[in-house]
Write a protein that holds these residues in place. Structure first.
Motif, mmCIF file in Angstrom:
data_model
loop_
_atom_site.group_PDB
_atom_site.id
_atom_site.type_symbol
_atom_site.label_atom_id
_atom_site.label_comp_id
_atom_site.label_asym_id
_atom_site.label_seq_id
_atom_site.Cartn_x
_atom_site.Cartn_y
_atom_site.Cartn_z
ATOM 1 N N ILE A 1 0.854 -1.193 0.000
ATOM 2 C CA ILE A 1 0.000 0.000 0.000
ATOM 3 C C ILE A 1 0.890 1.243 0.000
ATOM 4 N N HIS A 2 1.872 1.238 0.902
ATOM 5 C CA HIS A 2 2.783 2.380 1.026
ATOM 6 C C HIS A 2 3.985 1.935 1.855
ATOM 7 N N ASP A 3 5.184 2.101 1.325
ATOM 8 C CA ASP A 3 6.421 1.711 2.034
ATOM 9 C C ASP A 3 6.316 0.307 2.646
ATOM 10 N N LEU A 4 6.244 0.233 3.988
ATOM 11 C CA LEU A 4 6.247 -1.078 4.641
ATOM 12 C C LEU A 4 4.836 -1.560 4.975
ATOM 13 N N VAL A 5 3.836 -0.786 4.560
ATOM 14 C CA VAL A 5 2.438 -1.150 4.825
ATOM 15 C C VAL A 5 1.922 -2.021 3.677
ATOM 16 N N VAL A 6 1.455 -3.224 4.007
ATOM 17 C CA VAL A 6 0.951 -4.122 2.965
ATOM 18 C C VAL A 6 -0.511 -4.490 3.220
ATOM 19 N N ASP A 7 -1.153 -4.959 2.168
ATOM 20 C CA ASP A 7 -2.566 -5.343 2.276
ATOM 21 C C ASP A 7 -2.667 -6.858 2.464
ATOM 22 N N ARG A 8 -2.998 -7.264 3.682
ATOM 23 C CA ARG A 8 -3.055 -8.695 3.994
ATOM 24 C C ARG A 8 -4.466 -9.246 3.936
ATOM 25 N N SER A 9 -5.368 -8.542 3.229
ATOM 26 C CA SER A 9 -6.765 -9.000 3.271
ATOM 27 C C SER A 9 -6.976 -10.377 2.659
ATOM 28 N N ALA A 10 -6.008 -10.865 1.854
ATOM 29 C CA ALA A 10 -6.156 -12.212 1.280
ATOM 30 C C ALA A 10 -6.330 -13.256 2.380
ATOM 31 N N ILE A 11 -5.675 -13.036 3.525
ATOM 32 C CA ILE A 11 -5.788 -13.989 4.642
ATOM 33 C C ILE A 11 -7.252 -14.130 5.056
ATOM 34 N N HIS A 12 -7.897 -12.980 5.261
ATOM 35 C CA HIS A 12 -9.289 -13.002 5.718
ATOM 36 C C HIS A 12 -10.239 -13.438 4.605
ATOM 37 N N GLU A 13 -9.938 -13.020 3.390
ATOM 38 C CA GLU A 13 -10.794 -13.406 2.253
ATOM 39 C C GLU A 13 -10.849 -14.924 2.126
ATOM 40 N N ASN A 14 -9.695 -15.583 2.270
ATOM 41 C CA ASN A 14 -9.658 -17.038 2.129
ATOM 42 C C ASN A 14 -10.431 -17.743 3.243
ATOM 43 N N LEU A 15 -10.330 -17.205 4.439
ATOM 44 C CA LEU A 15 -11.079 -17.801 5.559
ATOM 45 C C LEU A 15 -12.580 -17.600 5.354
ATOM 46 N N LYS A 16 -12.918 -16.453 4.767
ATOM 47 C CA LYS A 16 -14.331 -16.151 4.512
ATOM 48 C C LYS A 16 -14.888 -17.061 3.414
ATOM 49 N N LYS A 17 -14.108 -17.186 2.333
ATOM 50 C CA LYS A 17 -14.548 -18.019 1.193
ATOM 51 C C LYS A 17 -14.854 -19.441 1.618
ATOM 52 N N THR A 18 -14.090 -19.952 2.591
ATOM 53 C CA THR A 18 -14.214 -21.357 2.966
ATOM 54 C C THR A 18 -15.033 -21.554 4.248
ATOM 55 N N ASP A 19 -15.736 -20.489 4.669
ATOM 56 C CA ASP A 19 -16.624 -20.595 5.846
ATOM 57 C C ASP A 19 -15.917 -21.101 7.095
ATOM 58 N N ILE A 20 -14.740 -20.549 7.381
ATOM 59 C CA ILE A 20 -14.024 -20.976 8.589
ATOM 60 C C ILE A 20 -14.544 -20.179 9.784
ATOM 61 N N TYR A 21 -15.631 -20.669 10.365
ATOM 62 C CA TYR A 21 -16.133 -20.100 11.611
ATOM 63 C C TYR A 21 -16.723 -21.210 12.462
ATOM 64 N N ILE A 22 -16.746 -20.981 13.776
ATOM 65 C CA ILE A 22 -17.161 -22.043 14.684
ATOM 66 C C ILE A 22 -18.670 -22.269 14.633
ATOM 67 N N GLY A 23 -19.418 -21.154 14.569
ATOM 68 C CA GLY A 23 -20.873 -21.303 14.676
ATOM 69 C C GLY A 23 -21.209 -21.496 16.136
ATOM 70 N N GLU A 24 -21.642 -22.707 16.497
ATOM 71 C CA GLU A 24 -21.929 -22.928 17.914
ATOM 72 C C GLU A 24 -20.964 -23.924 18.526
ATOM 73 N N TRP A 25 -20.368 -23.512 19.635
ATOM 74 C CA TRP A 25 -19.393 -24.367 20.293
ATOM 75 C C TRP A 25 -20.030 -25.655 20.816
ATOM 76 N N GLN A 26 -19.415 -26.774 20.468
ATOM 77 C CA GLN A 26 -19.846 -28.076 20.993
ATOM 78 C C GLN A 26 -18.614 -28.728 21.588
ATOM 79 N N GLN A 27 -18.694 -29.062 22.855
ATOM 80 C CA GLN A 27 -17.565 -29.763 23.451
ATOM 81 C C GLN A 27 -17.391 -31.095 22.732
ATOM 82 N N GLY A 28 -16.234 -31.308 22.132
ATOM 83 C CA GLY A 28 -16.021 -32.534 21.366
ATOM 84 C C GLY A 28 -14.956 -33.407 21.991
ATOM 85 N N GLN A 29 -14.364 -34.272 21.169
ATOM 86 C CA GLN A 29 -13.338 -35.186 21.692
ATOM 87 C C GLN A 29 -12.040 -34.459 22.003
ATOM 88 N N ASP A 30 -11.769 -33.398 21.232
ATOM 89 C CA ASP A 30 -10.525 -32.667 21.461
ATOM 90 C C ASP A 30 -10.675 -31.788 22.702
#
Lengths: 225, 542
Positions: A103-132
């Motif tokens: 974007i400017h000097d040492l400032v970069v646009d890292r939105s690809a990180i969030h875009e990829n998580l958004k595209k693939t629906d990486i969210y918990i939704g509702e927490w369920q205690q599981g085996q882990d």
């Protein structure tokens, strides 16, 4: 101390190297040094010419927000946690992260990180205690700064179009550990955008400022595959 | 429907956005950087809640009383009741969206004791409660992004609110990538922009929280409240880049404060307040350190390496990393530093300001903490405030018609371009530096009328200078245009501190050291006809 910085005025403009002479305290971090260079009346380069102030991103200045990720003497690091005295030489070279648009000097646009998580629906939704029940692991994975250092060192991550890198793998782990119902769909995304492309250099583990055990996240997700 | 605009994406902003989306509203979530960079991630301590069957005899009433008492009875009873009654549900909510809370040996969410509270009610996530909550809320926001109900706008900074006839219709946003202003219309705007750190230069908080929105909106007619109440944290460590917080845990584990006098250690807190002196409330310890007028140290070395490594490893790491101090062998040089702002936008029980459809939540709003805040109540208030504002907005019906602001947009875009087209190198950072020095000198832990008057004079001079200068063309435009708002807010803070001629909570005046009945109400300040008008809150909130 000589400081060389790879600069760029606008997103599309041509990058160029500019040198500075730093004569401030040496028991300081690179973040402190950048502040020092910027906060003089005029900012003068090593040719004695007045120049523009150095652009860089910061917020917490104590290693918990990930804003100031940059490449310092060839090593992707957080500027606020990298100290001049540890550089072992009287010269320091700084450039922006290469895997993201500048974007400017040492400032970069890292939105690809969030875009990829958004595209693939990486969210918990509702927490369920599981085996882990490994809360320590989940806690560490949730400390991810999304700073992009793991992607910068990764030999497989290019621009985030297909392979999404360690930052993605760790978020996949959290979701599968906190909501078992989503495990199935997560493992498909994980396979497609991480497992299939990772050559296991594990450079991401070494460079992570939060010391997230990415290898353990991978091991658990691979088991589910 | 034009939807809701949320400015700021820390915990309060995300909470507001999520609840709006849950209730079917469309939200635009505006911030320069992603939520991972918000100051919320720095909140270490925990979040207060009273759950049914806590087994320790804690009640919502005790939480209410502790909060009101901690705030020197300046906060509204009704609002604090809402906050405390809602705390159990908020904790359950945060668990349900996946926040990784610490658990005890029985697998139940763990609690710790915090200063000024009658019961243990602070739930936590290791040493990074704020960060863990942020991580969970980011995922929840993402869920609504996928549904098309929340849209994040990054690289976007607040510029000005679109206000006509006492109603807010949206905001002008500066886009750092295009370099242009853009009008975003909305049926409601929620400010969630955090504290006012930039007034004091380097504090324990984020460089991103600068108080600009409070200053700018104040000039647009929005009332501010209780600005004189600023919490100092007594033990912070100077480093080359900022003041780092040395957590209360160091004293909780037995750490002792002292200064040296003729080669002898003086444990001044213990001498004055007895064995528990080191654990007095933040304002008392800060004031005593200030009054000592000597270099003060915090010693934990006598606890031994084992205890230190086990109980306060993050403090050991921080001192070693940033200052090369081995706390198992050496004392830590400490001094108080600005830590939290109890003051901010004056809002009603629903978090609405005196401008219709303009709301404020989180640290930028002044509502629950009165004259001083309890540890663990800020994270709670951030989530609760966000939910409350969202609920109120969703309950409103009717079609909104927005007047045109196009002429204004063009004019401001031209003005910005003109101010930016300059070879001027006049550094905004310089003026901000001068402001920080003034504020630290004249609005410190102990205040008096003479110093405050001097501070007001100095800030007036800076305001006059700032108005004339062109922009430093080599820094981000936001850094330039935010200066006037920041200076205005500083002037308002000084005015409030000058107005309150008593000592209460975090506000201590050496010329008026007593608490006075006549001041048992919040301070409200407004801007009218170029004047800063401070007074006590009236019954109608005005």
């Amino acid at each position: 101390m000589k400081v060389k910085i790879l600069r760029q005025v606008h997103p599309g403009s041509k990058p160029y190297w500019e040198g500075f002479i730093y004569d401030g305290p040496t028991d300081i971090s690179v973040a402190g040094m950048l502040d020092h260079l910027n906060y003089n009346d005029d900012i003068i380069n090593d040719k004695g010419k007045a120049t523009g102030r150095i652009g860089w991103e910061c917020s917490c200045l104590q290693g918990v927000c990930g804003a100031c990720a940059m490449v310092i003497n060839g090593v992707p690091s957080l500027a606020c946690e990298t100290f001049l005295k540890d550089q072992g030489k009287d010269e320091i070279t700084i450039r922006p992260l290469r895997k993201f648009p500048v974007i400017h000097d040492l400032v970069v646009d890292r939105s690809a990180i969030h875009e990829n998580l958004k595209k693939t629906d990486i969210y918990i939704g509702e927490w369920q205690q599981g085996q882990d029940r490994d809360l320590d692991h989940q806690y560490l994975a949730a400390k991810c700064l999304k700073c992009g250092l793991c992607l910068e060192v990764c030999p497989n991550y290019a621009d985030g179009r297909n392979f999404y890198g360690a930052v993605f793998a760790n978020d996949c782990y959290i979701v599968s550990a906190r909501n078992e119902k989503k495990s199935e769909s997560i493992k498909n995304s994980y396979g497609e955008h991480f497992a299939g492309g990772c050559s296991k250099s594990l450079a991401c583990v070494d460079v992570c400022p939060m010391k997230i055990p990415t290898l353990a996240s991978m091991a658990k997700l691979n088991k589910k595959m | 429907m034009n939807g809701v605009l949320v400015i700021g994406s820390g915990i309060s902003g995300m909470s507001a956005a999520i609840r709006c989306a849950e209730l079917g509203l469309r939200v635009t979530l505006v911030s320069p950087f992603p939520s991972e960079r918000s100051q919320s991630v720095m909140a270490a301590g925990g979040i207060n809640a009273v759950r049914e069957g806590n087994g320790e005899g804690d009640t919502v009433s005790s939480h209410i009383e502790d909060t009101l008492k901690g705030g020197a009875y300046l906060a509204g009873e009704k609002e604090v009741r809402g906050l405390c009654e809602g705390s159990g549900a908020i904790l359950e909510y945060l668990e349900s969206v996946g926040t990784v809370f610490s658990v005890d040996e029985n697998g139940k969410t763990a609690k710790r004791a915090f200063g000024g509270q009658s019961h243990r009610r602070t739930y936590y996530c290791g040493a990074s409660t704020g960060k863990q909550i942020v991580s969970a809320l980011i995922m929840e926001v993402r869920r609504f992004e996928a549904k098309g109900l929340i849209e994040r706008r990054l690289w976007s900074c607040f510029y000005y609110a679109l206000i006509a006839d006492g109603t807010c219709h949206g905001a002008l946003i500066f886009d750092e990538v295009s370099g242009k202003l853009e009008a975003l219309y909305a049926d409601a705007v929620i400010m969630a922009t955090g504290g006012q750190n930039a007034l004091f230069g380097k504090t324990t908080g984020s460089t991103q929280c600068d108080g600009y929105t409070q200053g700018k909106l104040f000039l647009q007619g929005v009332r501010l409240k209780n600005l004189e109440f600023i919490q100092y944290h007594p033990t912070t460590l100077e480093t080359g880049q900022k003041r780092m917080l040395i957590s209360e845990a160091a004293r909780g584990e037995g750490g002792r404060l002292y200064y040296e006098d003729q080669g002898r250690r003086v444990y001044f807190m213990e001498e004055k307040y007895g064995n528990n002196g080191n654990l007095m409330t933040r304002d008392v310890v800060s004031r005593e350190i200030f009054l000592a007028k000597k270099d003060v140290y915090l010693d934990v070395s006598f606890l031994g390496k084992e205890v230190i490594k086990k109980r306060i490893p993050e403090i050991m790491e921080l001192c070693a990393k940033y200052r090369g101090i081995d706390i198992t062998k050496e004392p830590i040089p400490v001094a108080p530093s600005v830590h939290f702002f109890m003051g901010g936008f004056a809002v009603d029980s629903f978090h609405e300001t005196n401008i219709r459809n303009l709301f404020a939540v989180g640290e930028c709003a002044s509502i629950y903490h009165g004259a001083n805040r309890l540890g663990g109540n800020s994270l709670l208030a951030a989530v609760y405030g966000g939910f409350t504002a969202a609920q109120e907005i969703a309950g409103r019906t009717g079609e909104y018609k927005h007047p045109g602001f196009d002429g204004y947009l063009d004019r401001e875009n031209d003005l910005l371009a003109k101010k930016g087209k300059t070879a001027s190198r006049f550094p905004v950072a310089y003026i901000r530096d001068m402001l920080a020095k003034t504020m630290q000198n004249d609005l410190g832990i102990v205040r008096d009328g003479q110093r405050l008057a001097g501070g007001i004079k100095d800030v007036d001079y800076l305001l006059e200078t700032a108005e004339k200068i062109r922009y430093d063309s080599s820094v981000m435009p936001y850094f330039n245009y935010s200066l006037m708002g920041i200076l205005t807010l500083a002037r308002a803070v000084l005015t409030c501190a000058d107005f309150r001629k008593e000592s209460r909570g975090a506000h201590f005046r050496s010329d008026f050291p007593e608490t006075r009945d006549g001041y048992a109400k919040p301070t409200i300040i407004s801007y009218e006809g170029g004047k800063y008008l401070a007074g006590l809150e009236k019954e109608d909130g005005g």
